[in-house]
Design a protein around this motif. Structure first.
Motif, PDB file in Angstrom:
ATOM      1  N   SER A   1      34.431  45.021  17.724  1.00  0.00           N
ATOM      2  CA  SER A   1      33.782  45.221  19.023  1.00  0.00           C
ATOM      3  C   SER A   1      33.401  43.891  19.673  1.00  0.00           C
ATOM      4  O   SER A   1      33.428  43.768  20.902  1.00  0.00           O
ATOM      5  N   ASP A   2      33.053  42.891  18.862  1.00  0.00           N
ATOM      6  CA  ASP A   2      32.710  41.591  19.435  1.00  0.00           C
ATOM      7  C   ASP A   2      33.908  40.992  20.159  1.00  0.00           C
ATOM      8  O   ASP A   2      33.770  40.424  21.253  1.00  0.00           O
ATOM      9  N   PHE A   3      35.069  41.113  19.544  1.00  0.00           N
ATOM     10  CA  PHE A   3      36.280  40.587  20.177  1.00  0.00           C
ATOM     11  C   PHE A   3      36.556  41.317  21.495  1.00  0.00           C
ATOM     12  O   PHE A   3      36.897  40.688  22.499  1.00  0.00           O
ATOM     13  N   LEU A   4      36.398  42.632  21.504  1.00  0.00           N
ATOM     14  CA  LEU A   4      36.619  43.397  22.730  1.00  0.00           C
ATOM     15  C   LEU A   4      35.630  42.994  23.813  1.00  0.00           C
ATOM     16  O   LEU A   4      35.997  42.856  24.985  1.00  0.00           O
ATOM     17  N   ARG A   5      34.374  42.768  23.418  1.00  0.00           N
ATOM     18  CA  ARG A   5      33.348  42.430  24.395  1.00  0.00           C
ATOM     19  C   ARG A   5      33.595  41.045  24.985  1.00  0.00           C
ATOM     20  O   ARG A   5      33.459  40.847  26.196  1.00  0.00           O
ATOM     21  N   GLU A   6      33.989  40.092  24.140  1.00  0.00           N
ATOM     22  CA  GLU A   6      34.223  38.734  24.623  1.00  0.00           C
ATOM     23  C   GLU A   6      35.475  38.631  25.481  1.00  0.00           C
ATOM     24  O   GLU A   6      35.593  37.722  26.303  1.00  0.00           O
ATOM     25  N   ASN A   7      36.425  39.545  25.275  1.00  0.00           N
ATOM     26  CA  ASN A   7      37.690  39.481  26.014  1.00  0.00           C
ATOM     27  C   ASN A   7      37.940  40.786  26.768  1.00  0.00           C
ATOM     28  O   ASN A   7      39.050  41.308  26.797  1.00  0.00           O
ATOM     29  N   ALA A   8      36.881  41.296  27.378  1.00  0.00           N
ATOM     30  CA  ALA A   8      36.962  42.616  28.010  1.00  0.00           C
ATOM     31  C   ALA A   8      38.020  42.659  29.110  1.00  0.00           C
ATOM     32  O   ALA A   8      38.838  43.594  29.174  1.00  0.00           O
ATOM     33  N   PHE A   9      38.016  41.663  29.984  1.00  0.00           N
ATOM     34  CA  PHE A   9      38.977  41.681  31.095  1.00  0.00           C
ATOM     35  C   PHE A   9      40.410  41.585  30.582  1.00  0.00           C
ATOM     36  O   PHE A   9      41.303  42.301  31.052  1.00  0.00           O
ATOM     37  N   LEU A  10      40.624  40.715  29.607  1.00  0.00           N
ATOM     38  CA  LEU A  10      41.979  40.549  29.061  1.00  0.00           C
ATOM     39  C   LEU A  10      42.451  41.830  28.368  1.00  0.00           C
ATOM     40  O   LEU A  10      43.594  42.255  28.531  1.00  0.00           O
ATOM     41  N   CYS A  11      41.565  42.464  27.598  1.00  0.00           N
ATOM     42  CA  CYS A  11      41.933  43.710  26.917  1.00  0.00           C
ATOM     43  C   CYS A  11      42.216  44.816  27.929  1.00  0.00           C
ATOM     44  O   CYS A  11      43.118  45.639  27.730  1.00  0.00           O
ATOM     45  N   ALA A  12      41.451  44.816  29.025  1.00  0.00           N
ATOM     46  CA  ALA A  12      41.700  45.821  30.065  1.00  0.00           C
ATOM     47  C   ALA A  12      43.053  45.593  30.725  1.00  0.00           C
ATOM     48  O   ALA A  12      43.784  46.542  31.027  1.00  0.00           O
ATOM     49  N   THR A  13      43.391  44.316  30.957  1.00  0.00           N
ATOM     50  CA  THR A  13      44.698  44.010  31.541  1.00  0.00           C
ATOM     51  C   THR A  13      45.829  44.434  30.613  1.00  0.00           C
ATOM     52  O   THR A  13      46.861  44.973  31.051  1.00  0.00           O
ATOM     53  N   TRP A  14      45.642  44.176  29.307  1.00  0.00           N
ATOM     54  CA  TRP A  14      46.642  44.602  28.318  1.00  0.00           C
ATOM     55  C   TRP A  14      46.801  46.123  28.325  1.00  0.00           C
ATOM     56  O   TRP A  14      47.922  46.640  28.326  1.00  0.00           O
ATOM     57  N   ALA A  15      45.696  46.833  28.354  1.00  0.00           N
ATOM     58  CA  ALA A  15      45.760  48.296  28.374  1.00  0.00           C
ATOM     59  C   ALA A  15      46.454  48.791  29.642  1.00  0.00           C
ATOM     60  O   ALA A  15      47.270  49.723  29.590  1.00  0.00           O
ATOM     61  N   LEU A  16      46.150  48.168  30.781  1.00  0.00           N
ATOM     62  CA  LEU A  16      46.796  48.550  32.040  1.00  0.00           C
ATOM     63  C   LEU A  16      48.303  48.329  31.966  1.00  0.00           C
ATOM     64  O   LEU A  16      49.098  49.184  32.383  1.00  0.00           O
ATOM     65  N   GLY A  17      48.696  47.177  31.413  1.00  0.00           N
ATOM     66  CA  GLY A  17      50.132  46.899  31.280  1.00  0.00           C
ATOM     67  C   GLY A  17      50.828  47.899  30.376  1.00  0.00           C
ATOM     68  O   GLY A  17      51.915  48.394  30.691  1.00  0.00           O
ATOM     69  N   CYS A  18      50.188  48.216  29.244  1.00  0.00           N
ATOM     70  CA  CYS A  18      50.811  49.166  28.299  1.00  0.00           C
ATOM     71  C   CYS A  18      50.916  50.561  28.902  1.00  0.00           C
ATOM     72  O   CYS A  18      51.939  51.233  28.751  1.00  0.00           O
ATOM     73  N   VAL A  19      49.855  51.004  29.562  1.00  0.00           N
ATOM     74  CA  VAL A  19      49.900  52.330  30.186  1.00  0.00           C
ATOM     75  C   VAL A  19      50.980  52.368  31.260  1.00  0.00           C
ATOM     76  O   VAL A  19      51.738  53.353  31.378  1.00  0.00           O
ATOM     77  N   SER A  20      51.102  51.303  32.030  1.00  0.00           N
ATOM     78  CA  SER A  20      52.136  51.248  33.062  1.00  0.00           C
ATOM     79  C   SER A  20      53.529  51.308  32.432  1.00  0.00           C
ATOM     80  O   SER A  20      54.408  52.041  32.905  1.00  0.00           O
TER      81      SER A  20
END
Length: 1012
Positions: A603-622
């Motif tokens: 969770s710490d990694f997700l919190r520190e890189n929230a925007f990047l993880c969101a961009t990755w999720a957006l790319g994968c879903v697309s």
């Protein structure tokens, strides 16, 4: 051999895979053509027909020929036009009252050349023949036309010369239109009108030309009408379109007119007619693979010598059991399906000609109006012709092998071909005609099986050899990765006299065996590579042992168990990739699962890189959406423009934010004001603006060309030239950035992205532009995520380096700085070694590489990649040029994949080429799996898919090697910052070998000049 540099390793990879792609043609698809056979014909007092007329509706699907549709005529606008009706009532009347019909099943590749060869010569060319010539014969083969007294043929210049070039001189008369007629931007029905007009003119000329009239009235003459309009219209508008259905009506009316013309000219009722097609067409307007829509074509025969239809008053007639013809309203008429090569045998019998000596067709007796006596004798001749081929092939094989093992069915006592033929003759003489027919049919099947036995005689040896080659390459690639990228080349190869003698003896022994058997040159190459690879692995065994010790030095029992689980998981992932070739939706599941990947790091990694993880999720879903969309795409100008607009917006946003982005991302100590210098900013932004402008121009040009083509107004020359200018300029303008280089990695990726943007507008027909944007976002997010993971969980091997300020207003500065950085890295050991965790990165890369090819089409069917878009640049039929444009578009995403992996390699402090070496080893797992799954018999769909999968998997390995070389060009001189932990500049250039090495000051300067 000496330790290879990077380019040497990549060169070996390319050569090996290109050579081994040919292996399936030597193993599975060797040419069936042999010479020296005697010709056979049915000996009758009078032939069933004096002449034969062959109509071939190129690209006509069987279902469309018989189904009912509303009137597709452009002038049909009243309510009565909506009533369902057959499009070819004249041909339908022949099915119902005068002739015999069925479905002719073709084989792959479902292309015009092999289809016509099967119809007219009775043989199925090996798949490799399409690479040796589409228009002329790679080898001379016999044909029905060559056995005729004279043949007149009209149609395409791509088809007719095949049968006149190899025929007896003067026996076949061609009349072809010019290549410029095959214009996909115009009404293709003109091609059919041209053919019908020429036939009418021939018979009109005969009224005043006594010599021509006498030649036309001779027996054993053939007329061939090649009708290309349907194929051209289907490619442009799809086979369910109004245009395609209207073209069927045009063909029908022409066939009706020509049939009446010929019947009136001769007036003797001695003409036999055959109407069929060379191949079908998929719903997306293409063909080539083994999809049933491509392999099922109509067959209708009527006239002299042809049997009348077999009708049933109640119930369903035989032949309709598969349900394919349920909506033809012909269930009461027996359907007689044949293999495509059988049509050649049928035509030869009807016209009283000798069977083509290369024919493997079986005479379809149900099409003949002949007595049992005549049918039995005809089948006996058919069997003799096929057995003649078997005997010639057998003699050739006996002459080349050390110990020949005969075909079992002909090797027993009283089981030889002569014994079996004598048995058939006895049955005929005794009036046992059905028994004779059955015995001949059995003999034909055994003869064909015997021919196949001879065709596959060397299979076990060749497949073993090729398998050893692929396994050797995989071992060699992993050995290179361990030796060069894990151990830094510390262990030299240990060759001894004994090892050299042993491997040399193996090679000499195999070469001697191949020489005695008069093997092809490619066989020697297949034998060379396994010996070379395994010898290299053997002499570097100490490096492999040291690598094992280094990897597993601190492994506990629990670690070994985890490793085993990971290994099983990786094999499972590779198997998923194998299955994805057949089921596209697997990629959707994989991308959706990949959205959760960052969560495994806490969770710490997700919190520190929230925007990047969101961009990755957006790319994968697309990306997951595209493999749910049908591979069958219909041209949509709005979708093209939406994709182009999003690419355009991204380019504009980057130009607007470029300065602040580069300044904020600059490493400590860099001259940040230099990044925003007016000169550098002006030149760079100007070039980027030109790239964005080309995207806008591509949108305008594409909109104009689509409108013109859809309106059947042809492609205006100005629009065509503007399209070519845009495409070429988009690939040239990026090189202007060398005038004032920007060395930030995001800047370089944007330049590459914009360079291929116009291509993904001009050469697409639907949502491909959206896919291009989605995969770009996914790739950049992946690279940044991998780097953050490396920063957080991998200990740094060296402290951050401190660099002097760099003035980017001087073009030489970035290159000189990059050279200094590499020199320092080599001195300080700044590169890290490969680890087991890097295998995950290689699997991700392989997955993304497959996805770059897969997401907009069916990977198991090349024909799903539509040619429609290339008509905007090349409206005239030219298969190689149009295919090259299509391949160029398909390969464009690989440039993004290559650049991103090259950048990731440097950001993870790996030597250039290290990840590529592992990927090329892993990737051939897929290749080897598909090699053993290649089929040359069974359903046509299975054959086509198996060939396509192997070739694609092999070529992707070649692409990996090419991309490794290109990545150095794409990211040369690039720098980036280690976000978050201490920023570090990494100079990237492509002058390094696997073994590394220090460079002198002069070499540094030379490298710098190269980077400019």
């Amino acid at each position: 051999m000496a330790r290879l540099g990077r380019l040497g390793f990549l060169g070996v990879a390319v050569v090996f895979h290109v050579v081994y792609i040919l292996s399936i043609f030597d193993v599975y698809f060797r040419s069936p053509i042999v010479s020296g056979m005697r010709a056979y014909s049915v000996d009758t007092a009078k032939a069933p027909a004096n002449r034969l007329v062959l109509y071939v509706g190129d690209g006509l699907r069987a279902d469309k020929a018989f189904q009912f549709f509303p009137d597709p005529s452009p002038s049909a606008n009243d309510s009565s036009a909506q009533e369902l009706r057959p499009l070819a009532p004249f041909l339908r009347s022949k099915v119902l009252h005068e002739g015999t019909f069925g479905v002719s099943h073709t084989r792959v590749p479902t292309e015009s050349r092999p289809g016509h060869v099967a119809l007219i010569a009775g043989l199925y060319e090996d798949v490799s023949s399409v690479t040796t010539g589409w228009k002329l014969n790679p080898v001379n083969f016999d044909s029905v036309f060559n056995r005729s007294r004279h043949t007149w043929q009209w149609g395409s210049p791509d088809i007719l010369p095949m049968f006149s070039t190899g025929a007896v001189p003067g026996r076949v008369t061609d009349d072809t239109y010019g290549a410029e007629y095959e214009d996909y931007s115009k009404d293709a029905t003109e091609l059919d009108y041209w053919v019908f007009g020429k036939v009418k003119q021939l018979f009109k000329d005969a009224e005043t030309d006594a010599e021509l009239d006498a030649r036309l009235r001779e027996s054993k003459v053939v007329f061939f009408l090649h009708l290309l309009g349907l194929d051209t219209t289907g490619h442009s508008y799809r086979p369910y379109s109004r245009e395609y259905l209207h073209n069927i009506k045009i063909v029908h009316e022409g066939v009706k007119e020509i049939t009446k013309l010929i019947d009136d000219f001769y007036g003797d009722g001695e003409t036999a007619y055959v109407f069929t097609a060379d191949h079908g067409m998929s719903d997306w307007g293409s063909h080539g693979d083994g999809h049933p829509d491509n392999t099922r074509t109509p067959l209708i025969a009527w006239g002299a010598g042809v049997a009348k239809p077999s009708t049933f008053a109640s119930g369903k007639a035989p032949g309709h059991e598969d349900g394919f013809s349920h909506d033809w309203h012909l269930d009461h008429v027996q359907r007689h399906d044949v293999a495509q090569a059988d049509v050649a045998t049928l035509m030869a019998y009807l016209a009283g000609l000798e069977f083509p000596v290369n024919s493997v067709g079986e005479l379809p007796l149900s099409y003949l109006t002949a007595s049992d006596d005549e049918k039995a004798k005809a089948m006996l001749v058919n069997a003799r012709e096929i057995l003649e081929m078997y005997h010639v092939k057998e003699e050739d094989k006996k002459a080349t092998v050390l110990h020949y093992k005969p075909y079992g069915s002909f090797a027993g006592a009283n089981q030889t071909t002569d014994d079996r033929l004598a048995h058939v003759e006895t049955a005929i003489n005794n009036g046992q005609y059905q028994q004779a027919i059955d015995a001949s049919d059995e003999l034909i099947q055994l003869g064909l099986q015997g021919i196949r036995y001879l065709q596959t005689y060397d299979w076990l040896f060749l497949r073993t050899l090729v398998t050893a080659g692929y396994l050797g390459w995989i071992a060699f690639a992993f050995t290179t990765a361990v030796d060069a990228y894990m151990l830094d080349g510390k262990y030299n190869a240990e060759r001894t006299v004994a090892s050299i003698t042993a491997f040399a003896s193996v090679l000499v022994g195999m070469y001697s065996f191949l020489f005695v058997q008069s093997s092809a040159l490619t066989y020697y190459l297949y034998a060379f590579f396994p010996v070379m690879f395994w010898e290299e692995v053997f002499v570097r065994r100490k490096a492999l042992l040291a690598g094992k010790n280094k990897l597993f030095a601190k492994f506990s029992q629990q670690d070994i168990f985890k490793l085993a689980l990971n290994f099983a998981a990786y094999i499972g992932i590779l198997e998923v990739m194998v299955q994805s070739y057949y089921h596209r939706s697997i990629y959707t599941i994989c991308y959706l699962l990949a959205t959760a990947w960052p969560a495994f790091y806490g969770s710490d990694f997700l919190r520190e890189n929230a925007f990047l993880c969101a961009t990755w999720a957006l790319g994968c879903v697309s990306m997951s959406i595209f493999t749910l969309l049908p591979a069958i795409k219909v041209e949509s100008a709005s979708m093209i423009l939406v994709g182009g607009l999003l690419i355009l917006v991204l380019g504009v946003l980057y130009i607007a934010l470029e300065k602040s982005l580069l300044v904020s991302a600059a490493p400590p100590g860099k001259d940040r004001e230099g990044l925003g210098a007016a000169k550098a900013d002006g030149i760079s932004r100007g070039i980027l603006g030109a790239q964005v402008g080309l995207i806008a121009l591509a949108m305008l040009v594409t909109r104009s060309s689509v409108a013109s083509l859809q309106a059947k107004q042809g492609l205006p020359l100005g629009t065509q030239m503007a399209g070519w200018f845009t495409l070429v300029a988009s690939l040239v303008v990026p090189f202007l950035h060398a005038l004032q280089p920007r060395d930030h990695y995001l800047h370089r990726l944007v330049v590459i992205f914009l360079a291929f943007g116009p291509m993904f507008i001009i050469l697409t027909i639907s949502y491909e532009g959206l896919f291009y944007l989605a995969i770009a976002i996914t790739l950049v997010s992946w690279v940044r995520l991998e780097h953050r993971i490396h920063q957080r969980f991998s200990p740094s091997s060296t402290p951050p380096s401190i660099h002097s300020p760099l003035d980017l207003t001087t073009p030489l500065a970035p290159a000189l700085s990059a050279a200094r950085d590499r020199e320092q890295a080599l001195h300080t050991g700044d590169y890290r070694s490969l680890t087991l965790s890097d295998a995950r990165i290689c699997l991700f890369f392989l997955f993304l590489l497959q996805s770059a090819f897969f997401s907009t089409g069916n990977i198991a069917s090349i024909s799903s990649f539509s040619l429609d878009a290339v008509y905007r640049l090349l409206p005239i039929f030219d298969p190689f040029s149009q295919g090259a444009l299509l391949i160029l578009k398909l390969l464009a995403p690989f440039a993004l994949v290559s650049a991103n992996l090259g950048i990731l390699t440097r950001r993870l402090k790996l030597r250039g080429g290290s990840l590529f070496a592992v990927v090329m080893g892993i990737g051939d797992y897929l290749t080897l799996r598909f090699f053993w799954e290649v089929k040359d018999e069974g359903s046509w769909l299975d054959i086509g898919e198996s060939i396509t999968c192997f070739v694609i998997a092999s070529m992707l390995c070649v692409f990996v090697a090419v991309l490794e070389a290109l990545s150095e060009v794409f990211i040369r001189g690039v720098e980036f910052a280690d976000d978050g932990i201490g920023r570090e500049k990494q100079g990237v250039h492509g002058n390094g070998a696997v073994s590394g090495g220090l460079k002198s000051a002069g070499n540094i300067a030379g490298t710098a000049r190269t980077q400019l």
